[in-house]
Motif scaffolding. Structure first.
Motif, PDB file in Angstrom:
ATOM      1  N   ASP A 222       0.936  -1.183  -0.004  1.00  0.00           N
ATOM      2  CA  ASP A 222      -0.019   0.026  -0.014  1.00  0.00           C
ATOM      3  C   ASP A 222       0.858   1.386   0.008  1.00  0.00           C
ATOM      4  OD1 ASP A 222      -1.832   2.005   0.389  1.00  0.00           O
ATOM      5  OD2 ASP A 222      -3.034   0.816   1.561  1.00  0.00           O
ATOM      6  N   GLY A 223       1.353   1.840  -1.180  1.00  0.00           N
ATOM      7  CA  GLY A 223       2.366   2.827  -1.271  1.00  0.00           C
ATOM      8  C   GLY A 223       1.353   3.936  -0.891  1.00  0.00           C
ATOM      9  N   LYS A 224       0.232   4.225  -1.261  1.00  0.00           N
ATOM     10  CA  LYS A 224      -0.391   5.525  -0.839  1.00  0.00           C
ATOM     11  C   LYS A 224      -0.617   5.694   0.699  1.00  0.00           C
ATOM     12  CE  LYS A 224      -5.056   7.998  -1.452  1.00  0.00           C
ATOM     13  NZ  LYS A 224      -6.410   7.668  -2.141  1.00  0.00           N
ATOM     14  N   ASN A 225      -0.955   4.549   1.498  1.00  0.00           N
ATOM     15  CA  ASN A 225      -1.101   4.623   2.911  1.00  0.00           C
ATOM     16  C   ASN A 225       0.444   4.880   3.375  1.00  0.00           C
ATOM     17  OD1 ASN A 225      -2.651   4.419   5.159  1.00  0.00           O
ATOM     18  ND2 ASN A 225      -1.627   2.332   5.513  1.00  0.00           N
ATOM     19  N   ALA A 226       1.470   4.101   2.870  1.00  0.00           N
ATOM     20  CA  ALA A 226       2.905   4.439   3.406  1.00  0.00           C
ATOM     21  C   ALA A 226       3.072   5.963   3.574  1.00  0.00           C
ATOM     22  CB  ALA A 226       3.961   3.788   2.611  1.00  0.00           C
ATOM     23  N   TRP A 227       2.795   6.687   2.165  1.00  0.00           N
ATOM     24  CA  TRP A 227       3.049   8.048   2.163  1.00  0.00           C
ATOM     25  C   TRP A 227       2.332   8.841   3.397  1.00  0.00           C
ATOM     26  CZ3 TRP A 227       6.202  11.467   0.765  1.00  0.00           C
ATOM     27  CH2 TRP A 227       5.897  12.707   0.665  1.00  0.00           C
ATOM     28  N   LYS A 228       1.233   8.339   3.306  1.00  0.00           N
ATOM     29  CA  LYS A 228       0.376   9.047   4.481  1.00  0.00           C
ATOM     30  C   LYS A 228       0.863   8.855   5.999  1.00  0.00           C
ATOM     31  CE  LYS A 228      -4.335   8.344   6.845  1.00  0.00           C
ATOM     32  NZ  LYS A 228      -5.471   7.499   6.769  1.00  0.00           N
ATOM     33  N   ILE A 229       1.052   7.694   6.253  1.00  0.00           N
ATOM     34  CA  ILE A 229       1.658   7.230   7.606  1.00  0.00           C
ATOM     35  C   ILE A 229       3.099   7.815   7.840  1.00  0.00           C
ATOM     36  CG2 ILE A 229       2.085   5.527   9.290  1.00  0.00           C
ATOM     37  CD1 ILE A 229      -0.669   5.945   8.648  1.00  0.00           C
ATOM     38  N   PHE A 230       4.047   7.794   6.583  1.00  0.00           N
ATOM     39  CA  PHE A 230       5.251   8.606   6.827  1.00  0.00           C
ATOM     40  C   PHE A 230       5.323   9.994   6.896  1.00  0.00           C
ATOM     41  CE2 PHE A 230       8.317  10.788   3.843  1.00  0.00           C
ATOM     42  CZ  PHE A 230       9.481  10.540   4.806  1.00  0.00           C
ATOM     43  N   ARG A 231       4.336  10.662   6.607  1.00  0.00           N
ATOM     44  CA  ARG A 231       4.038  12.064   6.614  1.00  0.00           C
ATOM     45  C   ARG A 231       3.410  12.273   8.169  1.00  0.00           C
ATOM     46  NH1 ARG A 231       1.412  15.395   2.015  1.00  0.00           N
ATOM     47  NH2 ARG A 231       2.267  17.207   3.265  1.00  0.00           N
TER      48      ARG A 231
END
Length: 318
Positions: free
Chosen positions: A226-235
């Motif tokens: 889940d790349g989209k969620n990875a970016w969300k949680i990373f930020r």
């Protein structure tokens, strides 16, 4: 051109042989040096532990840098190809992709067998927290977290310094990182003595940790997670840690896996309250250890490509 060959050779050699057992690892030697220096400095400055800690934080990395540089200088004087071969070999020892996968997968294998005591022991070899009372989920989370965190300081950061200053600078970084792991604690013994080492490690990892976090987000897309969620949680959760750097890759990994990591943990019998990272979209499962390793290996190769491209570009324009 040597840096390009060094980067490629060190990464490939690390993936092929990892840390060979037939030679003493440089980090072990650095650790012994730190222990001896700590004893001497505590005796020399019993009432000035912050000063003693500053001396330790400066001298150990500089000494490591100098020794590595002089060793390689001698090797290059013997023959340029010999020097390059030695530098590639030593450079590979600053990276930890194969050993990280090997040790974390030992945890995976014991959990798959249903042997929780052996899984606890295996994970105790790669984490600093107390593991004797962890359940299967706790052991799995600990393994996933250490793969995620060490993707930054065990792979991306040393590769970053390899690309900038070759093996001497990468070894200098490993000395800084080892100092933090040995004396950078906020307990009674090290709150003053280890302060400088911890701050130096924070500074050394600041840029590499953020590069690693972005690379892990990209890796999530490339590995079908889940790349989209990875970016969300990373930020969102990239700062949910006492260290300004440790949560960067943990957050991206948690998002990619759609699980919640971190939270409270015991260290030396004392409970430390820590924020969670990620959302519990689904429960943590044993296979997440394998998935975290796929993310880690993808980050390793992406960083190699990035380093080669940047150094290659600089080579062309200079």
């Amino acid at each position: 051109m040597n840096i390009l060959i060094l980067l490629f050779g060190a990464v490939v050699l690390d993936l092929l042989i990892g840390d060979p057992s037939w030679i003493p690892h440089p980090v072990v030697l650095i650790g012994k040096l730190i222990s001896k220096a700590e004893t001497l400095l505590r005796k020399a400055f019993p009432q000035k532990l912050r000063l003693a800690g500053k001396i330790l934080a400066v001298t150990i990395p500089l000494f490591t840098l100098a020794v590595t540089f002089l060793l390689l200088w001698v090797c290059y004087q013997i023959h340029p190809l010999f020097g390059l071969a030695v530098e590639i070999f030593l450079g590979s020892l600053t990276l930890a992709a194969k050993s990280l996968k090997k040790e974390s997968m030992k945890v995976y294998e014991q959990l798959e067998k249903g042997d929780l005591p052996k899984a606890r022991y295996a994970v105790s070899m790669i984490v600093g927290r107390d593991t004797q009372n962890l359940d299967e989920t706790g052991v799995t989370k600990a393994a996933v977290e250490t793969v995620a965190e060490n993707t930054s300081d065990g792979i991306i950061a040393p590769m970053f310094y390899l690309a900038i200053g070759g093996t001497p600078l990468a070894m200098c970084y490993k000395a800084i990182n080892t100092l933090d792991s040995m004396v950078g604690y906020k307990n009674e013994k090290y709150i003053d003595f280890g302060r400088a080492s911890a701050k130096l490690d924070d500074a050394a990892n600041f840029i590499p940790a953020r590069i690693a976090g972005v690379l892990m987000v990209i890796s999530a897309y490339l590995t079908g997670m889940d790349g989209k969620n990875a970016w969300k949680i990373f930020r969102r959760d990239g700062r949910n840690h006492a260290s300004p750097n440790s949560a960067q890759t943990e957050a991206a990994c948690a998002g990619a896996l759609q699980v919640q990591l971190a939270g409270n943990a015991y260290y030396f019998g004392k409970l430390y309250e820590k924020p969670t990272i990620g959302d519990p979209i689904r429960p943590v499962e044993v296979q997440d250890i394998s998935r975290a390793n796929r993310l880690m290996l993808c980050c390793d190769l992406l960083c190699l490509m990035l380093g080669v491209m940047v150094r290659g570009f600089l080579l062309l324009i200079i």
